[in-house]
Write a protein that holds these residues in place. Sequence first.
Motif, mmCIF file in Angstrom:
data_model
loop_
_atom_site.group_PDB
_atom_site.id
_atom_site.type_symbol
_atom_site.label_atom_id
_atom_site.label_comp_id
_atom_site.label_asym_id
_atom_site.label_seq_id
_atom_site.Cartn_x
_atom_site.Cartn_y
_atom_site.Cartn_z
ATOM 1 N N PRO A 117 0.820 -1.217 0.000
ATOM 2 C CA PRO A 117 0.000 0.000 0.000
ATOM 3 C C PRO A 117 0.854 1.268 0.000
ATOM 4 O O PRO A 117 2.040 1.244 0.349
ATOM 5 N N ASN A 118 0.226 2.377 -0.355
ATOM 6 C CA ASN A 118 0.885 3.670 -0.293
ATOM 7 C C ASN A 118 1.093 4.105 1.152
ATOM 8 O O ASN A 118 0.404 3.639 2.065
ATOM 9 N N GLU A 119 2.028 5.013 1.349
ATOM 10 C CA GLU A 119 2.207 5.608 2.674
ATOM 11 C C GLU A 119 1.012 6.512 2.958
ATOM 12 O O GLU A 119 0.632 7.342 2.134
ATOM 13 N N PRO A 120 0.360 6.358 4.115
ATOM 14 C CA PRO A 120 -0.829 7.168 4.407
ATOM 15 C C PRO A 120 -0.527 8.668 4.379
ATOM 16 O O PRO A 120 0.541 9.113 4.803
ATOM 17 N N ARG A 121 -1.471 9.416 3.883
ATOM 18 C CA ARG A 121 -1.350 10.869 3.823
ATOM 19 C C ARG A 121 -2.071 11.476 5.024
ATOM 20 O O ARG A 121 -3.265 11.290 5.203
ATOM 21 N N ILE A 122 -1.325 12.185 5.862
ATOM 22 C CA ILE A 122 -1.887 12.805 7.067
ATOM 23 C C ILE A 122 -1.660 14.314 6.988
ATOM 24 O O ILE A 122 -0.563 14.772 6.669
ATOM 25 N N GLU A 123 -2.712 15.067 7.278
ATOM 26 C CA GLU A 123 -2.639 16.519 7.182
ATOM 27 C C GLU A 123 -1.685 17.106 8.217
ATOM 28 O O GLU A 123 -1.391 16.499 9.256
ATOM 29 N N GLU A 124 -1.211 18.303 7.927
ATOM 30 C CA GLU A 124 -0.350 19.022 8.858
ATOM 31 C C GLU A 124 -1.171 19.506 10.067
ATOM 32 O O GLU A 124 -2.398 19.514 10.050
ATOM 33 N N GLU A 125 -0.466 19.923 11.100
ATOM 34 C CA GLU A 125 -1.121 20.442 12.300
ATOM 35 C C GLU A 125 -1.931 21.688 11.962
ATOM 36 O O GLU A 125 -1.507 22.529 11.172
ATOM 37 N N SER A 126 -3.118 21.784 12.554
ATOM 38 C CA SER A 126 -3.981 22.945 12.331
ATOM 39 C C SER A 126 -4.820 23.181 13.582
ATOM 40 O O SER A 126 -4.721 22.444 14.562
ATOM 41 N N ASN A 127 -5.668 24.213 13.530
ATOM 42 C CA ASN A 127 -6.532 24.522 14.671
ATOM 43 C C ASN A 127 -7.952 23.995 14.472
ATOM 44 O O ASN A 127 -8.861 24.360 15.227
ATOM 45 N N GLU A 128 -8.161 23.146 13.466
ATOM 46 C CA GLU A 128 -9.501 22.650 13.174
ATOM 47 C C GLU A 128 -10.110 21.889 14.342
ATOM 48 O O GLU A 128 -11.305 22.018 14.628
ATOM 49 N N ALA A 129 -9.303 21.073 15.025
ATOM 50 C CA ALA A 129 -9.829 20.295 16.150
ATOM 51 C C ALA A 129 -10.233 21.212 17.305
ATOM 52 O O ALA A 129 -11.261 20.980 17.960
ATOM 53 N N ASP A 130 -9.453 22.254 17.559
ATOM 54 C CA ASP A 130 -9.812 23.217 18.614
ATOM 55 C C ASP A 130 -11.115 23.923 18.278
ATOM 56 O O ASP A 130 -11.962 24.146 19.154
ATOM 57 N N LEU A 131 -11.289 24.296 17.023
ATOM 58 C CA LEU A 131 -12.517 24.957 16.598
ATOM 59 C C LEU A 131 -13.719 24.033 16.761
ATOM 60 O O LEU A 131 -14.800 24.466 17.169
ATOM 61 N N ALA A 132 -13.508 22.760 16.463
ATOM 62 C CA ALA A 132 -14.592 21.790 16.634
ATOM 63 C C ALA A 132 -14.954 21.637 18.108
ATOM 64 O O ALA A 132 -16.143 21.531 18.463
ATOM 65 N N ARG A 158 -8.264 -1.092 -11.566
ATOM 66 C CA ARG A 158 -9.212 -0.782 -10.487
ATOM 67 C C ARG A 158 -8.985 -1.722 -9.312
ATOM 68 O O ARG A 158 -9.121 -1.311 -8.152
ATOM 69 N N ILE A 159 -8.630 -2.966 -9.587
ATOM 70 C CA ILE A 159 -8.302 -3.901 -8.519
ATOM 71 C C ILE A 159 -7.123 -3.377 -7.704
ATOM 72 O O ILE A 159 -7.120 -3.417 -6.472
ATOM 73 N N LYS A 160 -6.122 -2.867 -8.405
ATOM 74 C CA LYS A 160 -4.954 -2.315 -7.707
ATOM 75 C C LYS A 160 -5.332 -1.109 -6.865
ATOM 76 O O LYS A 160 -4.785 -0.908 -5.773
ATOM 77 N N GLN A 161 -6.279 -0.300 -7.346
ATOM 78 C CA GLN A 161 -6.739 0.849 -6.573
ATOM 79 C C GLN A 161 -7.394 0.409 -5.273
ATOM 80 O O GLN A 161 -7.262 1.080 -4.245
ATOM 81 N N PHE A 162 -8.110 -0.717 -5.312
ATOM 82 C CA PHE A 162 -8.744 -1.242 -4.103
ATOM 83 C C PHE A 162 -7.703 -1.503 -3.014
ATOM 84 O O PHE A 162 -7.997 -1.375 -1.827
ATOM 85 N N MET A 163 -6.500 -1.899 -3.420
ATOM 86 C CA MET A 163 -5.465 -2.278 -2.456
ATOM 87 C C MET A 163 -4.377 -1.217 -2.292
ATOM 88 O O MET A 163 -3.387 -1.448 -1.615
ATOM 89 N N ALA A 164 -4.585 -0.044 -2.893
ATOM 90 C CA ALA A 164 -3.542 0.998 -2.880
ATOM 91 C C ALA A 164 -3.376 1.645 -1.513
ATOM 92 O O ALA A 164 -2.293 2.126 -1.178
ATOM 93 N N GLU A 165 -4.453 1.670 -0.717
ATOM 94 C CA GLU A 165 -4.399 2.257 0.626
ATOM 95 C C GLU A 165 -4.723 1.169 1.644
ATOM 96 O O GLU A 165 -5.376 0.179 1.316
ATOM 97 N N ASP A 166 -4.270 1.373 2.881
ATOM 98 C CA ASP A 166 -4.551 0.365 3.902
ATOM 99 C C ASP A 166 -5.158 1.003 5.145
ATOM 100 O O ASP A 166 -5.092 2.207 5.350
ATOM 101 N N ASP A 167 -5.781 0.170 5.961
ATOM 102 C CA ASP A 167 -6.224 0.569 7.293
ATOM 103 C C ASP A 167 -5.162 0.112 8.283
ATOM 104 O O ASP A 167 -4.427 -0.846 8.027
ATOM 105 N N GLN A 168 -5.102 0.802 9.423
ATOM 106 C CA GLN A 168 -4.059 0.460 10.389
ATOM 107 C C GLN A 168 -4.487 0.813 11.807
ATOM 108 O O GLN A 168 -5.505 1.479 12.024
ATOM 109 N N ILE A 169 -3.712 0.330 12.752
ATOM 110 C CA ILE A 169 -3.928 0.626 14.174
ATOM 111 C C ILE A 169 -2.789 1.515 14.653
ATOM 112 O O ILE A 169 -1.619 1.236 14.386
ATOM 113 N N ARG A 170 -3.142 2.579 15.339
ATOM 114 C CA ARG A 170 -2.131 3.488 15.876
ATOM 115 C C ARG A 170 -2.256 3.548 17.399
ATOM 116 O O ARG A 170 -3.360 3.427 17.951
#
Length: 265
Positions: free
Chosen positions: A61-76, A158-170
């Motif tokens: 799978p691809n390396e997961p894309r995670i957003e940079e730090e922001s204030n969105e969670a504080d606003l929520a 399209r089959i490859k796209q199905f497996m391009a990303e993964d789920d994980q435990i952090r």
Amino acid sequence: KSNASPDQKARVTWPILSPDRMSRRAEHSKTQTLKLCLVIACGLLVTLQGPLLAQDEVIEPNEPRIEEESNEADLALNAFKIVKGVTGKLFAAEPLFANPVAFYVADDGRVFVCETFRQGIGVVDNRDFDDRWVDADLAAQTVEDRRTYHLEQLPPERIKQFMAEDDQIRVLLDTDSDGVADESHVFAKGFNDLVDGTGAGVLEYRGNVYYTCIPSLYVMHDEDGDHQADDRQVLQSGYGIRVAFRGHDLHGLVIGPDGRLYFSI
């Protein structure tokens, strides 16, 4: 040794064809040409699409894309209606983790989080497909039936796209006990098989980390304390035979008063 004269040797005689035979030969020639064109076209199609994946092949799978730090969670958090006597505080946000589906707080304070990066890519919904797909889904009797009709109806890319990303435990840690996570580790990853669903349930109990991700219930252990699973065992499998509507997943892990592990499907 030929006794023919030089003039006779130079003369070439062709069989005379009737108009009807000439017409049949022309049609035969066209047919052979058409067959050749079809063979070439099929060959080009296979070449352009690439080789078919094996029945049990899973790509990296691809390396997961995670957003940079922001204030969105504080606003929520500011939008929450918090009752008198209770305070709200942000524990963790990007870039420590992303796309949480479920979480579990262990007795020692570790927070296990199910992260998904496959929604709409590798985890789909019957409402996105035609009647042929839905008929095949309804006819499926096993998880392998589901895999089979995916391979039959979807092109290789399209089959490859199905497996391009993964789920994980952090695992999130609050190392200085200030109520805010300051450390993050990927406990387990690589849940991106063609038939894998959303990783939607996690629970830690007496050193066992249980995880539900269609089609399987897993148990994992961190033997050396580095916050990464050292093994992965499938306790049960075969859940999630059909795609159906997205969101009806394997989840809700809990240890009952009888010491048994319960979950919903």
